[in-house]
Design a protein around this motif. Structure first.
Motif, PDB file in Angstrom:
ATOM      1  N   VAL A   1     -29.393  26.828  62.201  1.00 47.18           N
ATOM      2  CA  VAL A   1     -29.728  27.141  60.647  1.00 47.18           C
ATOM      3  C   VAL A   1     -30.170  27.743  59.534  1.00 47.18           C
ATOM      4  CG1 VAL A   1     -29.067  24.878  58.584  1.00 47.18           C
ATOM      5  CG2 VAL A   1     -28.097  25.277  60.399  1.00 47.18           C
ATOM      6  N   ARG A   2     -31.859  27.815  59.826  1.00 50.10           N
ATOM      7  CA  ARG A   2     -32.582  28.330  58.722  1.00 50.10           C
ATOM      8  C   ARG A   2     -32.235  30.066  59.037  1.00 50.10           C
ATOM      9  NH1 ARG A   2     -37.646  27.978  61.815  1.00 50.10           N
ATOM     10  NH2 ARG A   2     -36.705  29.549  62.698  1.00 50.10           N
TER      11      ARG A   2
ATOM     12  N   GLN B   1     -29.626  31.431  59.955  1.00 53.28           N
ATOM     13  CA  GLN B   1     -27.809  31.411  58.956  1.00 53.28           C
ATOM     14  C   GLN B   1     -28.972  31.948  57.540  1.00 53.28           C
ATOM     15  OE1 GLN B   1     -25.523  28.938  60.709  1.00 53.28           O
ATOM     16  NE2 GLN B   1     -24.831  29.952  62.182  1.00 53.28           N
ATOM     17  N   ILE B   2     -29.099  31.253  57.364  1.00 52.26           N
ATOM     18  CA  ILE B   2     -29.895  30.877  55.755  1.00 52.26           C
ATOM     19  C   ILE B   2     -30.091  32.263  55.523  1.00 52.26           C
ATOM     20  CG2 ILE B   2     -30.429  29.452  53.804  1.00 52.26           C
ATOM     21  CD1 ILE B   2     -30.206  26.684  55.276  1.00 52.26           C
ATOM     22  N   SER B   3     -31.206  32.290  56.097  1.00 46.28           N
ATOM     23  CA  SER B   3     -32.007  33.919  55.763  1.00 46.28           C
ATOM     24  C   SER B   3     -31.393  34.423  55.428  1.00 46.28           C
ATOM     25  CB  SER B   3     -33.011  33.806  56.620  1.00 46.28           C
ATOM     26  OG  SER B   3     -33.592  34.513  56.588  1.00 46.28           O
ATOM     27  N   SER B   4     -30.155  34.813  57.074  1.00 44.77           N
ATOM     28  CA  SER B   4     -29.415  36.234  56.303  1.00 44.77           C
ATOM     29  C   SER B   4     -28.727  36.214  55.480  1.00 44.77           C
ATOM     30  CB  SER B   4     -28.891  36.149  58.092  1.00 44.77           C
ATOM     31  OG  SER B   4     -27.771  37.352  58.188  1.00 44.77           O
ATOM     32  N   LEU B   5     -27.901  34.696  55.021  1.00 43.17           N
ATOM     33  CA  LEU B   5     -27.212  34.809  54.473  1.00 43.17           C
ATOM     34  C   LEU B   5     -27.621  35.604  52.705  1.00 43.17           C
ATOM     35  CD1 LEU B   5     -24.180  34.034  52.945  1.00 43.17           C
ATOM     36  CD2 LEU B   5     -25.365  31.749  52.727  1.00 43.17           C
ATOM     37  N   ARG B   6     -28.942  34.623  52.844  1.00 40.02           N
ATOM     38  CA  ARG B   6     -30.371  34.818  51.073  1.00 40.02           C
ATOM     39  C   ARG B   6     -29.737  36.924  51.682  1.00 40.02           C
ATOM     40  NH1 ARG B   6     -34.600  32.211  52.285  1.00 40.02           N
ATOM     41  NH2 ARG B   6     -35.258  33.280  53.897  1.00 40.02           N
TER      42      ARG B   6
END
Length: 86
Positions: A23-24, A26-31
């Motif tokens: 999840v971390r 994925q969030i980093s990639s999305l950011r």
């Protein structure tokens, strides 16, 4: 039996940890993706602002159509009175 329970809890802890890591990531990639897109939008707004400023500058001394038509009519009246053919 206590040993089996500890292994199960350890396995569960490892799965939860792996899930949080995923999840971390994925969030980093999305950011990163959102930041990249916002940077692109900011660049486009900067270009639009420069283009708009240039258009405003170029239109500073432009005569509006209604002003032009009024002046044209007045010149035609003067030419008619003076007998000038245009």
């Amino acid at each position: 039996m206590a040993n089996e329970h500890e292994v199960s809890i350890d396995d569960l802890a490892a799965m939860v940890s792996a899930g949080f890591t995923e999840v971390r990531d994925q969030i980093s990639s999305l950011r990163d993706n959102v930041k990249q897109r916002f940077d692109g939008v900011d660049g486009r707004f900067d270009r639009l602002e420069r283009d708009l400023a240039e258009v405003k500058y170029l239109l500073t001394d432009v005569v509006r159509r209604d002003e032009f038509l009024e002046l044209k009519e007045r010149v035609e009246q003067v030419e008619r009175r003076l007998g000038i053919k245009s």
